[in-house]
Design a protein around this motif. Structure first.
Motif, PDB file in Angstrom:
ATOM      1  N   ASN A  77      -5.761  41.793  13.284  1.00  0.00           N
ATOM      2  CA  ASN A  77      -6.239  42.283  14.578  1.00  0.00           C
ATOM      3  C   ASN A  77      -6.260  41.155  15.604  1.00  0.00           C
ATOM      4  O   ASN A  77      -6.302  39.981  15.255  1.00  0.00           O
ATOM      5  N   PHE A  78      -6.230  41.547  16.877  1.00  0.00           N
ATOM      6  CA  PHE A  78      -6.277  40.575  17.958  1.00  0.00           C
ATOM      7  C   PHE A  78      -7.155  41.087  19.079  1.00  0.00           C
ATOM      8  O   PHE A  78      -6.984  42.231  19.485  1.00  0.00           O
ATOM      9  N   PRO A  79      -8.075  40.331  19.578  1.00  0.00           N
ATOM     10  CA  PRO A  79      -8.457  39.013  19.096  1.00  0.00           C
ATOM     11  C   PRO A  79      -9.304  39.109  17.829  1.00  0.00           C
ATOM     12  O   PRO A  79      -9.850  40.156  17.508  1.00  0.00           O
ATOM     13  N   ASN A  80      -9.429  38.021  17.142  1.00  0.00           N
ATOM     14  CA  ASN A  80     -10.265  37.934  15.945  1.00  0.00           C
ATOM     15  C   ASN A  80     -10.766  36.501  15.845  1.00  0.00           C
ATOM     16  O   ASN A  80      -9.944  35.605  15.680  1.00  0.00           O
ATOM     17  N   PRO A  81     -12.072  36.271  15.976  1.00  0.00           N
ATOM     18  CA  PRO A  81     -13.156  37.235  16.154  1.00  0.00           C
ATOM     19  C   PRO A  81     -13.056  37.930  17.514  1.00  0.00           C
ATOM     20  O   PRO A  81     -12.364  37.469  18.408  1.00  0.00           O
ATOM     21  N   PHE A  82     -13.806  39.042  17.622  1.00  0.00           N
ATOM     22  CA  PHE A  82     -13.720  39.843  18.835  1.00  0.00           C
ATOM     23  C   PHE A  82     -15.087  40.305  19.300  1.00  0.00           C
ATOM     24  O   PHE A  82     -16.057  40.298  18.548  1.00  0.00           O
ATOM     25  N   ASN A  83     -15.153  40.683  20.565  1.00  0.00           N
ATOM     26  CA  ASN A  83     -16.326  41.290  21.184  1.00  0.00           C
ATOM     27  C   ASN A  83     -15.900  41.738  22.577  1.00  0.00           C
ATOM     28  O   ASN A  83     -15.461  40.901  23.355  1.00  0.00           O
ATOM     29  N   PRO A  84     -15.965  42.938  22.942  1.00  0.00           N
ATOM     30  CA  PRO A  84     -16.522  44.078  22.224  1.00  0.00           C
ATOM     31  C   PRO A  84     -15.483  44.896  21.455  1.00  0.00           C
ATOM     32  O   PRO A  84     -15.842  45.740  20.671  1.00  0.00           O
ATOM     33  N   SER A  85     -14.165  44.661  21.720  1.00  0.00           N
ATOM     34  CA  SER A  85     -13.162  45.499  21.066  1.00  0.00           C
ATOM     35  C   SER A  85     -11.990  44.651  20.583  1.00  0.00           C
ATOM     36  O   SER A  85     -11.817  43.501  21.005  1.00  0.00           O
ATOM     37  N   THR A  86     -11.188  45.244  19.698  1.00  0.00           N
ATOM     38  CA  THR A  86     -10.036  44.548  19.142  1.00  0.00           C
ATOM     39  C   THR A  86      -8.883  45.529  18.955  1.00  0.00           C
ATOM     40  O   THR A  86      -9.110  46.734  18.796  1.00  0.00           O
ATOM     41  N   THR A  87      -7.674  45.017  18.988  1.00  0.00           N
ATOM     42  CA  THR A  87      -6.480  45.832  18.804  1.00  0.00           C
ATOM     43  C   THR A  87      -5.906  45.574  17.421  1.00  0.00           C
ATOM     44  O   THR A  87      -5.809  44.426  16.990  1.00  0.00           O
ATOM     45  N   ILE A  88      -5.527  46.655  16.752  1.00  0.00           N
ATOM     46  CA  ILE A  88      -4.980  46.583  15.403  1.00  0.00           C
ATOM     47  C   ILE A  88      -3.575  47.172  15.441  1.00  0.00           C
ATOM     48  O   ILE A  88      -3.393  48.309  15.855  1.00  0.00           O
ATOM     49  N   GLU A  89      -2.601  46.386  15.001  1.00  0.00           N
ATOM     50  CA  GLU A  89      -1.212  46.841  14.963  1.00  0.00           C
ATOM     51  C   GLU A  89      -0.822  47.116  13.520  1.00  0.00           C
ATOM     52  O   GLU A  89      -1.157  46.347  12.622  1.00  0.00           O
ATOM     53  N   PHE A  90      -0.114  48.217  13.306  1.00  0.00           N
ATOM     54  CA  PHE A  90       0.411  48.511  11.974  1.00  0.00           C
ATOM     55  C   PHE A  90       1.814  49.060  12.099  1.00  0.00           C
ATOM     56  O   PHE A  90       2.187  49.630  13.113  1.00  0.00           O
TER      57      PHE A  90
END
Length: 161
Positions: A77-90
């Protein structure tokens, strides 16, 4: 860009913003620079370009990938760590029944982000740091689990409030 007091170091010499036909979610910025080097002005191989990706997930996918994936995978995921949200690519190389879930470290389901049949391609999901009930989850480590046909992969995500 970092501050550089030398007026002859040309970081960020050009910025271009593309509006993508007036779609406010489709804007992208392109920043061009060259290296901090006396010869950089004359050597195009030392030039560089950074593209700030559009905040529209569909436009972002097409900007990153131009071919279909050859295998299943779950990207970090990006960003990681995150706050408040993160994007996950698959990545899905063929039509598949897909489930993308967020799980806490006790193995409890926090939220299902995707549960559907999907076509082959590069896909993005956004996790807003909330549970399936809509409540904000606490800081900590979570697991993102992708299941697609017989494929399973898990990645760690860190939420910092």
């Amino acid at each position: 860009l970092p501050f550089d007091p030398d007026p002859y170091h040309f970081f960020g010499y050009e910025v271009q913003v593309n509006d993508n036909d007036g779609d406010p979610n489709g804007r992208e910025a392109i920043l061009k620079w060259w290296a901090d080097d006396d010869d950089a002005w004359f050597d195009p191989s030392k030039f560089g370009t950074a593209i700030l990706m559009p905040n529209n997930p569909e436009l972002m996918k097409s900007a990153i990938h131009s071919t279909e994936p050859s295998e299943y995978s779950l990207a970090q995921n990006f960003p990681n760590p995150f706050n408040p949200s993160t994007t996950i690519e698959f990545h899905i190389p063929e039509r598949a029944d897909v489930t993308l879930s967020i799980i806490d470290l006790n193995g409890k389901l926090v939220k299902t982000l995707v549960s559907q049949t999907m076509e082959a391609g590069y896909h993005l999901a956004l996790w807003d740091g909330k549970s399936y009930k809509g409540s904000v989850v606490t800081s900590g480590m979570y697991l993102c689990k992708l299941k697609a046909n017989n494929f399973v992969q898990v990645r760690k995500l860190t939420l910092m409030r």
